[in-house]
Design an enzyme around this catalytic site. Structure first.
Site, PDB file in Angstrom:
ATOM      1  N   GLY A  28       7.290 131.225  36.498  1.00 10.53           N
ATOM      2  CA  GLY A  28       6.179 131.143  37.422  1.00 10.53           C
ATOM      3  C   GLY A  28       6.143 132.260  38.425  1.00 10.53           C
ATOM      4  NE  ARG A  29       8.457 129.516  42.782  1.00 15.99           N
ATOM      5  CZ  ARG A  29       9.013 128.448  43.338  1.00 15.99           C
ATOM      6  NH1 ARG A  29       8.865 128.233  44.633  1.00 15.99           N
ATOM      7  NH2 ARG A  29       9.707 127.599  42.615  1.00 15.99           N
ATOM      8  CB  THR A  62      15.578 123.378  37.067  1.00 22.58           C
ATOM      9  OG1 THR A  62      14.253 123.439  37.603  1.00 22.58           O
ATOM     10  CG2 THR A  62      15.518 123.509  35.553  1.00 22.58           C
ATOM     11  CG  ASP A  87       3.547 104.042  35.361  1.00 22.95           C
ATOM     12  OD1 ASP A  87       3.925 102.840  35.328  1.00 22.95           O
ATOM     13  OD2 ASP A  87       2.822 104.501  36.257  1.00 22.95           O
ATOM     14  CB  ILE A  88       4.931 100.224  32.415  1.00 21.69           C
ATOM     15  CG1 ILE A  88       3.425 100.257  32.706  1.00 21.69           C
ATOM     16  CG2 ILE A  88       5.709  99.738  33.635  1.00 21.69           C
ATOM     17  CD1 ILE A  88       2.832  98.882  32.963  1.00 21.69           C
ATOM     18  CE  LYS A 115       8.628 118.373  35.726  1.00 22.64           C
ATOM     19  NZ  LYS A 115       7.562 119.385  35.913  1.00 22.64           N
ATOM     20  CB  THR A 174       0.722 102.928  32.817  1.00 23.31           C
ATOM     21  OG1 THR A 174       0.535 101.615  33.354  1.00 23.31           O
ATOM     22  CG2 THR A 174       0.083 103.947  33.747  1.00 23.31           C
TER      23      THR A 174
END
Length: 231
Positions: free
Chosen positions: A207-208, A117, A65-66, A62, A69
């Site tokens: 996932g879980r 989410t 930033d500028i 995710k 970067t």
């Protein structure tokens, strides 16, 4: 033709557990997702270790930033040749364009995160966003499409609206927040695998329900069976 849509989220900082799950799920999921928790602990070498198991990697960092970067960070990450990498659409057009330039020549597809989410209307209002999650996702999906991202990350609640506007060739939809019961943990906008697929999802990030299962392989098979008629 049936395409496996399951991305198993390995949200852990235990590399041995991540390796065990990856080997166990080889050939049974489309990708495994490595996030910030894992990347902070093990960096590029950790990602490479998982990739060496032969399962495509969805690297969910995710980035936000500028432009300069993000561009430089992606130039480093590009050497891993992960299948997909996330950036925040809210980072803006220029940031995404620079990100696309940095990934050019790599097999990696850039995917834009829209609204997490874990957020609902009240959370958006607290950070100055007056639109509903659906409205904000639609706004950001338009920007992602214009820039040329491979797809976006959105919940199943917004997927149907996005799919009604954009075809699969326009934008792939990667949908997290997949649950089977009322156990939503820290996520607020969640739906079942079947509902997400019917809403237009191309990939389900789970996932879980898989990683905490007593039998992850059987859980994956059960999910695939439940959505097989939706593909």
């Amino acid at each position: 033709m049936f395409t496996n849509p399951i991305i198993c989220a390995l949200d852990t900082h235990d590399i041995n557990h991540a390796l065990l799950l990856t080997k166990m799920l080889y050939g049974r999921v489309s990708m495994v997702k490595l996030g910030l928790e894992f990347f902070t602990a093990y960096g590029l070498s950790g990602v490479q270790a998982i990739a060496d198991c032969g399962v495509p990697i969805f690297l969910d960092l995710k980035l936000h930033d500028i432009p300069n970067t993000v561009s430089k960070a992606i130039s480093v990450i590009a050497s891993l040749n992960v299948a997909m990498l996330t950036i925040h659409v809210s980072g803006g057009r220029e940031m995404m364009i620079r990100a696309m330039d940095s990934i050019s020549g790599s097999v990696t597809k850039l995917v834009g995160v829209t609204v997490l989410t874990s957020m609902d209307d009240s959370d958006l209002k607290e950070i100055g966003v007056n639109e509903s999650p659906v409205q904000q996702v639609m706004l950001l999906s338009k920007l992602a499409r214009e820039v040329g991202l491979y797809g976006i990350v959105c919940s199943a609640f917004e997927a149907k609206e996005v799919r009604n506007r954009y075809t699969e060739k326009d934008l792939k939809l990667i949908v997290p927040g997949i649950r089977f019961d009322s156990d939503c943990n820290d996520q607020k906008r969640v739906k079942s695998p079947k509902d997400a697929m019917l809403a237009g999802a191309n990939y389900l990030v789970i996932g879980r329900p898989i990683t905490m299962s007593s039998d992850p392989v059987q859980t994956v098979e059960d999910i695939l069976l439940s959505i097989s008629k939706c593909i």
